[in-house]
Design a protein around this motif. Structure first.
Motif, PDB file in Angstrom:
ATOM      1  N   ARG A 177       0.831  -1.210   0.000  1.00 57.40           N
ATOM      2  CA  ARG A 177       0.000   0.000   0.000  1.00 57.40           C
ATOM      3  C   ARG A 177       0.861   1.254   0.000  1.00 57.40           C
ATOM      4  O   ARG A 177       0.597   2.211  -0.718  1.00 57.40           O
ATOM      5  CB  ARG A 177      -0.924   0.014   1.222  1.00 57.40           C
ATOM      6  CG  ARG A 177      -2.104  -0.893   1.115  1.00 57.40           C
ATOM      7  CD  ARG A 177      -3.055  -0.704   2.314  1.00 57.40           C
ATOM      8  NE  ARG A 177      -3.891  -1.861   2.440  1.00 57.40           N
ATOM      9  CZ  ARG A 177      -3.700  -2.864   3.301  1.00 57.40           C
ATOM     10  NH1 ARG A 177      -2.702  -2.831   4.175  1.00 57.40           N
ATOM     11  NH2 ARG A 177      -4.516  -3.893   3.330  1.00 57.40           N
ATOM     12  N   VAL A 228       2.496   1.791  -3.421  1.00 55.91           N
ATOM     13  CA  VAL A 228       1.510   2.310  -4.382  1.00 55.91           C
ATOM     14  C   VAL A 228       1.241   3.783  -4.096  1.00 55.91           C
ATOM     15  O   VAL A 228       1.191   4.613  -5.013  1.00 55.91           O
ATOM     16  CB  VAL A 228       0.210   1.474  -4.346  1.00 55.91           C
ATOM     17  CG1 VAL A 228      -0.909   2.157  -5.106  1.00 55.91           C
ATOM     18  CG2 VAL A 228       0.470   0.077  -4.891  1.00 55.91           C
ATOM     19  N   ARG A 229       1.089   4.154  -2.811  1.00 51.08           N
ATOM     20  CA  ARG A 229       0.834   5.549  -2.453  1.00 51.08           C
ATOM     21  C   ARG A 229       1.993   6.438  -2.902  1.00 51.08           C
ATOM     22  O   ARG A 229       1.781   7.502  -3.488  1.00 51.08           O
ATOM     23  CB  ARG A 229       0.626   5.685  -0.941  1.00 51.08           C
ATOM     24  CG  ARG A 229       0.241   7.104  -0.505  1.00 51.08           C
ATOM     25  CD  ARG A 229       0.342   7.278   1.000  1.00 51.08           C
ATOM     26  NE  ARG A 229       1.704   7.111   1.503  1.00 51.08           N
ATOM     27  CZ  ARG A 229       2.687   8.001   1.367  1.00 51.08           C
ATOM     28  NH1 ARG A 229       2.486   9.136   0.740  1.00 51.08           N
ATOM     29  NH2 ARG A 229       3.891   7.759   1.859  1.00 51.08           N
ATOM     30  N   GLN A 230       3.219   5.994  -2.654  1.00 48.45           N
ATOM     31  CA  GLN A 230       4.393   6.774  -3.055  1.00 48.45           C
ATOM     32  C   GLN A 230       4.446   6.950  -4.566  1.00 48.45           C
ATOM     33  O   GLN A 230       4.774   8.035  -5.059  1.00 48.45           O
ATOM     34  CB  GLN A 230       5.677   6.105  -2.564  1.00 48.45           C
ATOM     35  CG  GLN A 230       5.886   6.201  -1.084  1.00 48.45           C
ATOM     36  CD  GLN A 230       7.102   5.406  -0.615  1.00 48.45           C
ATOM     37  OE1 GLN A 230       7.776   4.738  -1.409  1.00 48.45           O
ATOM     38  NE2 GLN A 230       7.380   5.464   0.673  1.00 48.45           N
ATOM     39  N   GLN A 231       4.121   5.894  -5.297  1.00 54.46           N
ATOM     40  CA  GLN A 231       4.126   5.985  -6.760  1.00 54.46           C
ATOM     41  C   GLN A 231       3.054   6.954  -7.248  1.00 54.46           C
ATOM     42  O   GLN A 231       3.287   7.737  -8.174  1.00 54.46           O
ATOM     43  CB  GLN A 231       3.922   4.598  -7.388  1.00 54.46           C
ATOM     44  CG  GLN A 231       5.078   3.663  -7.156  1.00 54.46           C
ATOM     45  CD  GLN A 231       6.392   4.247  -7.620  1.00 54.46           C
ATOM     46  OE1 GLN A 231       6.548   4.637  -8.765  1.00 54.46           O
ATOM     47  NE2 GLN A 231       7.362   4.345  -6.719  1.00 54.46           N
ATOM     48  N   GLN A 232       1.886   6.915  -6.633  1.00 55.45           N
ATOM     49  CA  GLN A 232       0.815   7.833  -7.024  1.00 55.45           C
ATOM     50  C   GLN A 232       1.220   9.274  -6.744  1.00 55.45           C
ATOM     51  O   GLN A 232       0.979  10.163  -7.566  1.00 55.45           O
ATOM     52  CB  GLN A 232      -0.483   7.482  -6.294  1.00 55.45           C
ATOM     53  CG  GLN A 232      -1.086   6.186  -6.774  1.00 55.45           C
ATOM     54  CD  GLN A 232      -2.219   5.686  -5.885  1.00 55.45           C
ATOM     55  OE1 GLN A 232      -2.321   6.047  -4.709  1.00 55.45           O
ATOM     56  NE2 GLN A 232      -3.069   4.842  -6.444  1.00 55.45           N
ATOM     57  N   GLU A 233       1.847   9.511  -5.597  1.00 53.89           N
ATOM     58  CA  GLU A 233       2.314  10.864  -5.274  1.00 53.89           C
ATOM     59  C   GLU A 233       3.388  11.315  -6.256  1.00 53.89           C
ATOM     60  O   GLU A 233       3.389  12.470  -6.684  1.00 53.89           O
ATOM     61  CB  GLU A 233       2.849  10.922  -3.844  1.00 53.89           C
ATOM     62  CG  GLU A 233       1.772  10.907  -2.791  1.00 53.89           C
ATOM     63  CD  GLU A 233       2.333  10.996  -1.377  1.00 53.89           C
ATOM     64  OE1 GLU A 233       3.566  11.151  -1.206  1.00 53.89           O
ATOM     65  OE2 GLU A 233       1.527  10.915  -0.446  1.00 53.89           O
ATOM     66  N   GLU A 273       3.782  10.310  -9.353  1.00 52.87           N
ATOM     67  CA  GLU A 273       3.134  10.567 -10.639  1.00 52.87           C
ATOM     68  C   GLU A 273       2.381  11.890 -10.614  1.00 52.87           C
ATOM     69  O   GLU A 273       2.423  12.649 -11.589  1.00 52.87           O
ATOM     70  CB  GLU A 273       2.191   9.419 -10.996  1.00 52.87           C
ATOM     71  CG  GLU A 273       2.918   8.145 -11.378  1.00 52.87           C
ATOM     72  CD  GLU A 273       1.976   6.956 -11.528  1.00 52.87           C
ATOM     73  OE1 GLU A 273       0.742   7.142 -11.557  1.00 52.87           O
ATOM     74  OE2 GLU A 273       2.480   5.823 -11.627  1.00 52.87           O
ATOM     75  N   ALA A 274       1.704  12.186  -9.502  1.00 51.59           N
ATOM     76  CA  ALA A 274       0.973  13.447  -9.383  1.00 51.59           C
ATOM     77  C   ALA A 274       1.948  14.622  -9.402  1.00 51.59           C
ATOM     78  O   ALA A 274       1.693  15.640 -10.060  1.00 51.59           O
ATOM     79  CB  ALA A 274       0.131  13.461  -8.108  1.00 51.59           C
TER      80      ALA A 274
END
Length: 96
Positions: free
Chosen positions: A38, A41-46, A48-49
């Protein structure tokens, strides 16, 4: 939430050490692995954002420059000199 099994190979000694470390934290290895997944995934989403934001900012700068909406080096230096003078004035006042 539907669930699925994630199977992978790991060295026996690493598995044993990980299981023991998890137990010391009153967690199972599976709980920790889900937490790690989790967080990843959160770090990757951040990331990418942030990358998308950065690209938008750079494109806005390029578009502004292409449209001639720029500040000359001389104007920047005049403003910076005013900032430095104000800061120096405050510092001198604070030391008095």
């Amino acid at each position: 939430m539907s669930e699925s099994t994630f199977t992978f190979r790991v060295d026996d000694s690493l598995k044993a050490e990980f299981s023991q470390a998890a137990k010391c934290k009153d967690r199972t290895g599976a709980q920790l692995l889900r937490d790690f997944m989790r967080e990843f995934v959160r770090q990757q989403q951040e990331a990418e954002a942030h990358d998308a934001w950065f690209r938008r900012e750079v494109q806005a700068g390029i578009d502004a420059a292409n449209a001639g909406d720029v500040v000359s080096a001389e104007e920047v230096e005049v403003e910076a000199a005013a900032w430095r003078a104000e800061l120096q004035r405050r510092l001198n006042g604070a030391m008095s």
